[in-house]
Design an enzyme around this catalytic site. Sequence first.
Site, PDB file in Angstrom:
ATOM      1  N   HIS A 188       0.846  -1.191   0.000  1.00 47.51           N
ATOM      2  CA  HIS A 188       0.000   0.000   0.000  1.00 47.51           C
ATOM      3  C   HIS A 188       0.881   1.240   0.000  1.00 47.51           C
ATOM      4  O   HIS A 188       1.846   1.325   0.761  1.00 47.51           O
ATOM      5  CB  HIS A 188      -0.909   0.016   1.236  1.00 47.51           C
ATOM      6  CG  HIS A 188      -1.679   1.289   1.401  1.00 47.51           C
ATOM      7  ND1 HIS A 188      -1.561   2.102   2.513  1.00 47.51           N
ATOM      8  CD2 HIS A 188      -2.553   1.921   0.574  1.00 47.51           C
ATOM      9  CE1 HIS A 188      -2.341   3.155   2.370  1.00 47.51           C
ATOM     10  NE2 HIS A 188      -2.954   3.068   1.205  1.00 47.51           N
ATOM     11  N   SER A 189       0.559   2.190  -0.846  1.00 46.56           N
ATOM     12  CA  SER A 189       1.261   3.475  -0.895  1.00 46.56           C
ATOM     13  C   SER A 189       2.759   3.240  -1.101  1.00 46.56           C
ATOM     14  O   SER A 189       3.159   2.550  -2.031  1.00 46.56           O
ATOM     15  CB  SER A 189       0.962   4.271   0.373  1.00 46.56           C
ATOM     16  OG  SER A 189       1.477   5.579   0.308  1.00 46.56           O
TER      17      SER A 189
END
Length: 937
Positions: A175-176
């Site tokens: 994520h990210s």
Amino acid sequence: MGRGGCRPPALAALFYGALAAVALLGVRDVLFLYEENRCSMTYMYEYPEYLKIKLPKKTARRYPAYELYLYGEGNYAEENKNLLLTGIPVLFLPGNAGSYKQVRSLGSIALRKAEDVDFKYHFNFFSVNFNEELVALYGGSLQRQTKFVHECIKVILKLYRNREFAPTSVAIVGHSMGGLVARALLTLKNFKPELINLLITQATPHVAPVMPLDRYLTDFYTAVNNHWILKAQDLRNLTTLSVAGGFRDYQVRSGLAFLPRLSQHDSALSVVSSAVPRVWASTDHLSIVWCKELILATIRAFFDLIDENTRQITEDPKKRMSVLNHHFVRHPAKIFEENPEAFTGLTGAFIWITVKASKWTYSVYNDSDGKYFTFPLASHRKSYSHVYCENSMLDTSSWIYGCMNSNSSMCLEGTDLSWRAELLPTTKVVILKLQDYPSLSHIVIQVPPTVGNKYTLDCEFFKEDSRRVQLPVTHLFSFGLSSSKITLNSTGLLYNVQLQHFNQIYQAFKIYIESHCQSLKERKPSVYRLHIPWSHEDSVVVAKVPSSTEISAKLHIAQPQNDSRVPELNIYSSSDCQYEVILKTSLLQILGQIIRFHAGALPVYVVSNILLTYGGQLSTLISAGQCSDFSLELVRTAKPYKVEPLLSIVVFLQGFNWFREIWESLSLPEVDAAVLSSQDAWFPLVSLILFLLGTGIAYWNGVFFSTSLRLFSSLWLTLFRPTVLRKENKLITPRRFCVVVSLALVSWTTCGAFAVFLIYLQYLFKVIKIHVNVRAEENMFNGDSDCSKETSQNSSIYTVKNQSSMDSTSKATQSLCNSTIAEGISSLKMHVTILNLVTWIVLLNLPSLIYWLKNLRYSVRLDPDPCRSTAIILVCILEILMNSSTSEVKSSKLLKIAAKVPLPLSVAMLAFGRMHLYKVPHFVTFSLLLHVLCCIV
């Protein structure tokens, strides 16, 4: 400020107020004006547990702040406490300030899916605790995180050693910034690429950092992206999926989440969540990890990727891409099959019905008999080019077939055309080009016996030209006053409205679709899809009929060069309704696009404006002997024509090879605008707009700063009696030298940003005291001081003795008072501007300070420190400047040079600082260094 300045013109205040309002409107569009959250929350059926995995002592000692966990729930968690794992390992990497507990949505739904198949296959979800580090703002720990993940992969694979069906690789979900760390694994010298076979990233900024605040961050990006481009052939065994959140994600714009071009085309896929089948929703930066619809699509893909022989994720890259395309690009409303049968037997006691009409509708409700509807193609091939069929029953069974060269009204087997279907929110549709199927004699629609189900089937033959209409988009500068309009009077089921000349990221439109129907009977909803052919960023809207619907049309990715395809508005309509499409330019959304793509560069433009004002104040010090007011000087000096033409000329010339060769021979870095232009994120007027917005922000920043100082000084005067500041002739005293040495040691042994913050607080305190004393002197000059009393006494005495003359001593005293106050006001104005510049340096270095404070329990010294050397220089400069005055600078031989330097520095800042914000403090520091030299020389 004070008696020596005058108020800026009201017209200028109004103008800069309008600029600030424009910037706020753009910010409002990005932060608040987006579609509502259509994601469902994921819930755990049992209490989630996180089992900490013991790491080797060497690894734990080298990375004391990091940990590895295994996710579990209920009985599954209890069974795995002894770590006798038999599943498929998946490693979750959290992003900027992310928690390892964010894995629970993936882990929980995967567990429920495994229960559905009686644990024939299941996944073990691991998660890394990165201590919620701010890696999107401080890049110094990215390399450390990457190496730790490498160690975690080795630990995870060891847990499966000597197990049946032991895995040899790990799938990663990042994520990210966690997705970027996963990609960076392949840059490590001792990393084996076969340790990863699948990488899924969620809202990861792959192209460039959102805020390039230090060189470690930009260098990390450069190394990762260059490796993935240069070593693309070596990465073909790794399948990568990047999912962006769409316009709801204002932290990472979706354009950054698309994998860089020239990366492996056949093993990498980038999509926006609004285009993902069965999701069709934009997600914000956090909800992308728990959006139920998106997590379901991800877990379904994981289970379809399993190889039945190895009981691990398949090693076949083609199958992996087929699965990802099936779930994330085009879903045929069928369960994935790697090799579907070419022909299917059409058996059963079904009734065969021949349909010769070019348009057909059939409503199904409680049909006890199955039916086959056959459509002979021979009679339609000459008149029509396509056939379109839709089915509102959203099950996964086959429903449309093609018969080969059958002369009768029925056939025993046919090719399953259901794989050519596409799933939409309320229906599944098939569009077939008859020319592509010359061997088909019939199309067959299967209607099985149904009890309780109610659905509708529609088919029609049509000519492509009759359903494709062109709608030119309105001009950028029409400001929504004009519109493009088209009316669709046909009775068809499908229309494709081509949006001509819609291809740039700064274009934004509102599309209004009004449907009018002949009768008031109940109809199925219409589906409107904005299809962008060069990237998977479609958006889908479902609307009742009749109704009026508004759709926002704007791009995440500009049209690539040599791509002539046109965006389309696909209207899946009701047959007896009229549709009116109206398109208008949306000024607010254009501002939003500018902010979305370029807000990260605004600090550069603000500081550039302040630096130009600072240079103007030094010039007035030469010409008038006094420093001008910040607001007045900003109005006079900060003009875009001083910097923009030169930048535009350089960017234009960099399009020529001969100029690039000269530029490179001088070892000059590439101009940021040229890089942004190559990424299709730049257009000619954007720099001018950003400069004007920066001017407006700088103006109101100065007003806020002056007002705050006035309030602080008023509070000081209320609480304390003002004392006269001791004026020392020496700029460098033993006490100040000790302060400089102490702060330099703080910078070297702890954190450079911390030392800058301390000297900034000292400077702020000093400026407040100067402000207090200037106000006190002004008050005393108006009748409360010995100076005024002495003047009045002398005047009264000499008035008695000689009414026509004034004592020269009285005049000299009054002149001395006036010059002292004027000098104090002039110095104060200069200090306020310098403090304004230093404020932005502090703000740009704040992330590394926060990072250092958060990790203080692990290490006192920030290593690496992006601003250590700059901090030491700044400490020396500011300690001298805060004790200086304009009287010392006026007589300097270097003042003319110091006054002229801010202009070229502002140009250089805009040229090289937009994609490298960490360079901004260097330009400011150099300018302040010249000011220090003016105090000395």
